[in-house]
Design a protein around this motif. Structure first.
Motif, mmCIF file in Angstrom:
data_model
loop_
_atom_site.group_PDB
_atom_site.id
_atom_site.type_symbol
_atom_site.label_atom_id
_atom_site.label_comp_id
_atom_site.label_asym_id
_atom_site.label_seq_id
_atom_site.Cartn_x
_atom_site.Cartn_y
_atom_site.Cartn_z
ATOM 1 N N THR A 106 40.207 44.402 40.530
ATOM 2 C CA THR A 106 41.149 43.569 41.270
ATOM 3 C C THR A 106 42.598 43.910 40.960
ATOM 4 N N VAL A 107 42.890 44.212 39.697
ATOM 5 C CA VAL A 107 44.271 44.510 39.300
ATOM 6 C C VAL A 107 44.826 45.682 40.098
ATOM 7 N N MET A 108 44.006 46.708 40.306
ATOM 8 C CA MET A 108 44.474 47.886 41.035
ATOM 9 C C MET A 108 44.807 47.551 42.486
ATOM 10 N N LEU A 109 44.039 46.659 43.085
ATOM 11 C CA LEU A 109 44.317 46.276 44.467
ATOM 12 C C LEU A 109 45.690 45.623 44.569
ATOM 13 N N ASP A 173 46.249 38.664 36.664
ATOM 14 C CA ASP A 173 46.857 37.694 35.752
ATOM 15 C C ASP A 173 48.080 37.045 36.405
ATOM 16 N N HIS A 174 48.898 37.869 37.048
ATOM 17 C CA HIS A 174 50.098 37.388 37.737
ATOM 18 C C HIS A 174 49.708 36.477 38.899
ATOM 19 N N MET A 175 48.673 36.872 39.648
ATOM 20 C CA MET A 175 48.224 36.061 40.771
ATOM 21 C C MET A 175 47.684 34.716 40.306
ATOM 22 N N VAL A 176 46.933 34.714 39.201
ATOM 23 C CA VAL A 176 46.420 33.454 38.655
ATOM 24 C C VAL A 176 47.584 32.548 38.245
ATOM 25 N N ARG A 324 42.290 40.984 51.340
ATOM 26 C CA ARG A 324 42.380 39.637 50.781
ATOM 27 C C ARG A 324 43.467 39.549 49.722
ATOM 28 N N VAL A 325 43.494 40.532 48.816
ATOM 29 C CA VAL A 325 44.496 40.529 47.746
ATOM 30 C C VAL A 325 45.905 40.681 48.316
ATOM 31 N N ALA A 326 46.063 41.547 49.312
ATOM 32 C CA ALA A 326 47.380 41.734 49.943
ATOM 33 C C ALA A 326 47.865 40.428 50.570
ATOM 34 N N THR A 327 46.949 39.701 51.188
ATOM 35 C CA THR A 327 47.309 38.415 51.799
ATOM 36 C C THR A 327 47.751 37.408 50.747
ATOM 37 N N ILE A 328 47.032 37.360 49.622
ATOM 38 C CA ILE A 328 47.387 36.441 48.534
ATOM 39 C C ILE A 328 48.771 36.772 47.984
#
Length: 335
Positions: A106-109, A173-176, A324-328
């Protein structure tokens, strides 16, 4: 305009510096995979510094492959930088090399989106998703924050005054941190996020008494595991569907924040340009690895949740997960 230029400069400088390290490590010497046998010699790239989650997956894989003689010679090479996208850029230069795989997740995305990476995981050959790793929010044992509510009360009072430590900017971690802030009524733009190259560097700074170091850390369970067991860190919350065995901390849902539900999965990709037989050989190697006693012990020890998928199914997952990650990230103004 200024922000975009700064990111580009960081990307180029990081690529030049780390590229030299990769040459020294011998990866470029193996640039052609023609005629090579992954069962004889396999290189595993951990696109982060030693001591972090990706490095752990690579080292556990190395041990499992060696112990059960699945591969004769397995080496791990660390290529840290830019949330794994420096390692990704090196992997994409090994077109057709069937004796190299890279750990991803996930971090790489997040790094691909935030760093405006010129390459992404669609430029690789999907091998397998292995397991999910869960995030923990923790503080030093001598912290005044005994519970998550204690920490949130202080955070709400002055978000910019409380450094929150974690991995790469834009990573999980940043997203959380940003998701929790938003759900707790804090503007994510106001939080003070301190990014570190790996879990080892984060924990050193989290335990430091130096001014300006993080008061709260967010990382995968395994980055904090030993310190949690020793009692030097205290968990406030786990981002997992269920409580982690042996960890006295509520899940995000139990704490009242069900929307904070990001999972940090781990997997392997290989360079582009492999034929079906070469891709299948790597899939079979990883499949055999996951059935070994060492790997099963690692899953239990590291509190991973197996989520094994391979090949095209994994490729479809990567495409959907990147979106999904880009949207978040865009929703949280982190992109």
């Amino acid at each position: 305009m200024t922000v975009q230029l700064s990111r580009s400069v960081r990307w180029i400088l990081g690529l030049v510096c780390v590229g030299a390290l990769v040459v020294a490590a011998g990866i470029v010497a193996n640039r052609s995979g023609s005629g090579a046998d992954a069962r004889a010699k396999l290189t595993l790239i951990a696109p982060a510094a030693a001591g972090g989650g990706w490095d752990l997956v690579a080292r556990e894989s190395q041990q499992a492959l060696r112990t059960d003689a699945i591969v004769n010679n397995v080496q791990v090479v660390n290529i840290p930088g830019a949330a794994g996208t420096i390692g990704l850029s090196q992997l994409t230069e090994l077109d057709g090399n069937s004796t190299t795989m890279m750990v991803t997740g996930t971090v790489m995305l997040g790094g691909i989106t935030r760093n405006d990476s010129p390459v992404d995981l669609s430029d690789t050959t999907p091998v397998a998703r292995l397991a999910e790793d869960f995030e923990v929010i923790a503080v030093p044992d001598d912290s005044p924050f005994r519970t998550l509510d204690d920490m949130l009360e202080a955070w709400r009072a002055d978000p910019a005054a409380m450094p929150i430590g974690g991995g790469s900017a834009g990573g999980i971690d940043h997203m959380v941190a940003a998701l929790l802030a938003r759900e707790a009524g804090i503007d994510p733009a106001l939080i003070r996020y301190a990014a570190y190259a790996g879990g080892g560097e984060l924990t050193i700074n989290l335990l430091s008494t130096a001014p300006g170091t993080p008061e709260v850390g967010i990382s995968g369970y395994n980055d904090f595991r030993d310190l949690l067991i020793e009692g030097r860190l205290r968990p406030l919350m786990v981002v997992a569907p269920e409580r982690l065995e042996g960890l006295d901390a509520p899940t995000s849902a139990e704490a009242g924040f069900p929307a904070v539900d990001l999972v940090n999965w781990r997997g392997y990709v290989a360079p582009a340009g492999l034929d079906e037989d070469e891709q299948q050989e790597l899939i079979e190697i990883v499949t055999e690895m996951t059935r070994t006693e060492h790997w099963q012990d690692a899953v239990a020890r590291n509190r991973w949740e197996e989520s094994f998928v391979t090949g095209d199914e994994f490729g479809r997952f990567l495409e959907e997960e990147q979106q999904r990650v880009a949207t978040i990230l865009e929703d949280l103004d982190l992109a």
